[in-house]
Enzyme design. Sequence first.
Site, PDB file in Angstrom:
ATOM      1  N   HIS A 166      -1.749  -5.900  11.199  1.00  0.00           N
ATOM      2  CA  HIS A 166      -2.680  -6.943  10.757  1.00  0.00           C
ATOM      3  C   HIS A 166      -2.505  -8.244  11.543  1.00  0.00           C
ATOM      4  CE1 HIS A 166      -2.611  -4.889   6.490  1.00  0.00           C
ATOM      5  NE2 HIS A 166      -3.233  -4.154   7.394  1.00  0.00           N
ATOM      6  N   ASN A 187      -4.966  -6.269   2.931  1.00  0.00           N
ATOM      7  CA  ASN A 187      -5.473  -5.722   4.187  1.00  0.00           C
ATOM      8  C   ASN A 187      -6.691  -6.546   4.601  1.00  0.00           C
ATOM      9  OD1 ASN A 187      -4.526  -3.794   2.063  1.00  0.00           O
ATOM     10  ND2 ASN A 187      -4.109  -2.599   3.878  1.00  0.00           N
ATOM     11  N   GLU A 236       0.849  -1.185   0.000  1.00  0.00           N
ATOM     12  CA  GLU A 236       0.000   0.000   0.000  1.00  0.00           C
ATOM     13  C   GLU A 236       0.887   1.238   0.000  1.00  0.00           C
ATOM     14  OE1 GLU A 236      -1.966  -0.520   3.758  1.00  0.00           O
ATOM     15  OE2 GLU A 236      -1.656   1.545   4.317  1.00  0.00           O
TER      16      GLU A 236
HETATM   17  P1  FDA Z   1     -10.727  -5.631  16.272  1.00  0.00           P
HETATM   18  O1  FDA Z   1      -9.352  -5.479  16.832  1.00  0.00           O
HETATM   19  O2  FDA Z   1     -11.175  -4.699  15.221  1.00  0.00           O
HETATM   20  O3  FDA Z   1     -11.789  -5.522  17.459  1.00  0.00           O
HETATM   21  C1  FDA Z   1     -11.623  -6.149  18.693  1.00  0.00           C
HETATM   22  C2  FDA Z   1     -12.332  -5.319  19.755  1.00  0.00           C
HETATM   23  O4  FDA Z   1     -12.445  -6.091  20.944  1.00  0.00           O
HETATM   24  C3  FDA Z   1     -11.593  -4.036  20.132  1.00  0.00           C
HETATM   25  O5  FDA Z   1     -12.497  -2.959  20.098  1.00  0.00           O
HETATM   26  C4  FDA Z   1     -11.082  -4.325  21.536  1.00  0.00           C
HETATM   27  O6  FDA Z   1     -11.029  -3.159  22.355  1.00  0.00           O
HETATM   28  C5  FDA Z   1     -12.108  -5.294  22.071  1.00  0.00           C
HETATM   29  N1  FDA Z   1     -11.615  -6.212  23.095  1.00  0.00           N
HETATM   30  C6  FDA Z   1     -10.472  -6.933  23.076  1.00  0.00           C
HETATM   31  N2  FDA Z   1     -10.366  -7.695  24.169  1.00  0.00           N
HETATM   32  C7  FDA Z   1     -11.476  -7.469  24.911  1.00  0.00           C
HETATM   33  C8  FDA Z   1     -11.949  -7.958  26.177  1.00  0.00           C
HETATM   34  N3  FDA Z   1     -11.246  -8.864  26.877  1.00  0.00           N
HETATM   35  N4  FDA Z   1     -13.128  -7.481  26.661  1.00  0.00           N
HETATM   36  C9  FDA Z   1     -13.840  -6.553  25.951  1.00  0.00           C
HETATM   37  N5  FDA Z   1     -13.438  -6.062  24.754  1.00  0.00           N
HETATM   38  C10 FDA Z   1     -12.280  -6.515  24.241  1.00  0.00           C
HETATM   39  N6  FDA Z   1      -7.148  -3.440   7.839  1.00  0.00           N
HETATM   40  C11 FDA Z   1      -7.659  -3.250   6.603  1.00  0.00           C
HETATM   41  O7  FDA Z   1      -8.324  -4.141   6.072  1.00  0.00           O
HETATM   42  N7  FDA Z   1      -7.465  -2.058   5.959  1.00  0.00           N
HETATM   43  C12 FDA Z   1      -6.720  -1.043   6.503  1.00  0.00           C
HETATM   44  O8  FDA Z   1      -6.578   0.035   5.915  1.00  0.00           O
HETATM   45  C13 FDA Z   1      -6.144  -1.246   7.784  1.00  0.00           C
HETATM   46  N8  FDA Z   1      -5.346  -0.300   8.365  1.00  0.00           N
HETATM   47  C14 FDA Z   1      -4.947  -0.448   9.686  1.00  0.00           C
HETATM   48  C15 FDA Z   1      -4.295   0.602  10.331  1.00  0.00           C
HETATM   49  C16 FDA Z   1      -4.005   0.515  11.696  1.00  0.00           C
HETATM   50  C17 FDA Z   1      -3.297   1.645  12.396  1.00  0.00           C
HETATM   51  C18 FDA Z   1      -4.380  -0.662  12.410  1.00  0.00           C
HETATM   52  C19 FDA Z   1      -4.100  -0.791  13.887  1.00  0.00           C
HETATM   53  C20 FDA Z   1      -5.019  -1.696  11.762  1.00  0.00           C
HETATM   54  C21 FDA Z   1      -5.306  -1.602  10.402  1.00  0.00           C
HETATM   55  N9  FDA Z   1      -5.983  -2.626   9.747  1.00  0.00           N
HETATM   56  C22 FDA Z   1      -6.430  -2.452   8.457  1.00  0.00           C
HETATM   57  C23 FDA Z   1      -6.309  -3.897  10.426  1.00  0.00           C
HETATM   58  C24 FDA Z   1      -7.768  -3.993  10.860  1.00  0.00           C
HETATM   59  O9  FDA Z   1      -8.156  -2.837  11.571  1.00  0.00           O
HETATM   60  C25 FDA Z   1      -7.927  -5.250  11.722  1.00  0.00           C
HETATM   61  O10 FDA Z   1      -7.572  -6.366  10.923  1.00  0.00           O
HETATM   62  C26 FDA Z   1      -9.350  -5.429  12.221  1.00  0.00           C
HETATM   63  O11 FDA Z   1      -9.761  -4.334  13.005  1.00  0.00           O
HETATM   64  C27 FDA Z   1      -9.478  -6.708  13.043  1.00  0.00           C
HETATM   65  O12 FDA Z   1     -10.846  -6.936  13.283  1.00  0.00           O
HETATM   66  P2  FDA Z   1     -11.317  -7.876  14.463  1.00  0.00           P
HETATM   67  O13 FDA Z   1     -12.789  -7.978  14.414  1.00  0.00           O
HETATM   68  O14 FDA Z   1     -10.528  -9.135  14.415  1.00  0.00           O
HETATM   69  O15 FDA Z   1     -10.847  -7.154  15.826  1.00  0.00           O
END
Ligand code: FDA
Length: 504
Positions: free
Chosen positions: A441, A479, A356
């Site tokens: 990721h 992504n 990207e």
């Molecule tokens: P996700 O992490 O989204 O959600 C999990 C949630 O559960 C969080 O809100 C967390 O706080 C909560 N949680 C965790 N443990 C808990 C507990 N014990 N009790 C209560 N709540 C809890 N991907 C993409 O496709 N395109 C992109 O452009 C980008 N860019 C990007 C930039 C940056 C800076 C980051 C950090 C990440 C990306 N990503 C991305 C990755 C993408 O955001 C990521 O793959 C997904 O958010 C993952 O989705 P999930 O549903 O797996 O978990």
Amino acid sequence: ESADHFPAVVIGSGYGGAVAALRLGEAGVRTLVLEMGRLWDAPGPDGRVYCSMTAPDQRSMWFKRRTEAPLSTFLWLDVINKDITPYPGVLDRVSYPGMSVYVGRGVGGGSLVNGGIAVTPPRSYFQQMLPQVAADPMYDTYFPLANRMLGATTVPSAWFESTEWYTYARVARAQAAKAGLKTVFVPNVYDFDYMRREADGTATKSALAQEVIYGNNFGKRSLDKTYIAAALGTGQVTLQTLSRVRALRRAPDGTYVLTVDRVDTTGTVVATDEITCRSLFLGAGSLGTTELLLRARETGALPELSAEVGRGWGGNGNVMLGRANHVWNPTGAHQSTIPVMAIDDWSNATNPVFAEIAPLLAGLETWVSLYLAITRNPERATFTYDAAKDTAVLNWTRAQSAPSVAAAKALFDRVNSANVTIYRYDLFGDTRAFADDFCYHPLGGCVLGRATDAYGRVTGYDGLYVTDGSLIPGSIGVNPFVTITALAERTMARVLTEDPVGGR
Ligand code: FDA
């Protein structure tokens, strides 16, 4: 029924959790969503919900004393990170010995902090990584559904070609072309009509005001505006924030019992509740879901969980790097935070890379081209349970990042030699050209078809499901959030048809 009993509970409100919540609500199942982060809806004293990247305050990061931005230095100077007050901010960096993982915290999970890039993986690679999943229904039904629900669109090309805000992407495209490499537009969930109005000066700037990793105040269709808004609209779904699920167990009658710590904005636990449910959906992300299940297995709370829980983790081969351009090739002081283009060399048999083209948000000309490369790294790591600290520890080693760096280097050496340019060595805190010690990721830990059945039903326990990125075995080639969303849609369609969800 007690006040603390729900037919269904969803842990986490990222992609996997949000899809589960909407489909449960639509099916008429009363559902509680537990999220450890905040609901990001109220403006702070400056009138804005989120702080900017250039002036980060307590809202930026999850209980840190100093920000930990991915690009930590410029000309080796520590000018980027700032001291902050610990607070439940929106971006977390979870550090393990050989790898740091960035994740979003709040209602919407990663969608609050990510770049919004919405890419459907190449079909052949998807089939290679997830052979248990029939590709036809994914590509005919669930990927299109996910893209529609998430609001993915592509930047209008005429505007892209003319705006100063994407000079950096056009420069990187031309340099890739010189090396014989193909570039593609990548869809995004950002509202490009809004972005054009930002550029025209008729809308408050967000993507054009250096907002992204600490949240976008406008323009981005994060999950709180799509799936979660729709879930709440069913009238069946309740959200409880600043509530971290610490432990899971099962009562003799088959009910799941959750131990939930409620914290205030200083991080103090103000109450610990027990919440029970019939059906439990884990959407806490690769780190969160894996830790909950690993802890449950290792403490004997859910002893029948598979030995596969904790295995199969990878960072999608993420590597970040910068290239230095010639002075006659400026990348622009004005850069949109929202990436819309990538170098697509995934079909390269020896060194597949999907890179990207990322902005470098300095607000002044830097002559830097920045990239987040996704590579095919075959290495995988395992989480182990540290009983003394009651946490999961990822055993990824720095050496395991070497294949990612080698692949990125193979591609960008070509770009550099075709353009007579060099890497930047000043951006990642030391003198490395390739940032291989963090990822955006995180994938795996409860891999589909290994720790669960082919639909995310957790092996050993009925009524227990995984719907998030922990299902994907460490790599998906693009992504990941479109894939996570589509797989969650597939799981929900199946279990709401076949299983007695919520005791129905
Ligand atoms: P996700 O992490 O989204 O959600 C999990 C949630 O559960 C969080 O809100 C967390 O706080 C909560 N949680 C965790 N443990 C808990 C507990 N014990 N009790 C209560 N709540 C809890 N991907 C993409 O496709 N395109 C992109 O452009 C980008 N860019 C990007 C930039 C940056 C800076 C980051 C950090 C990440 C990306 N990503 C991305 C990755 C993408 O955001 C990521 O793959 C997904 O958010 C993952 O989705 P999930 O549903 O797996 O978990």
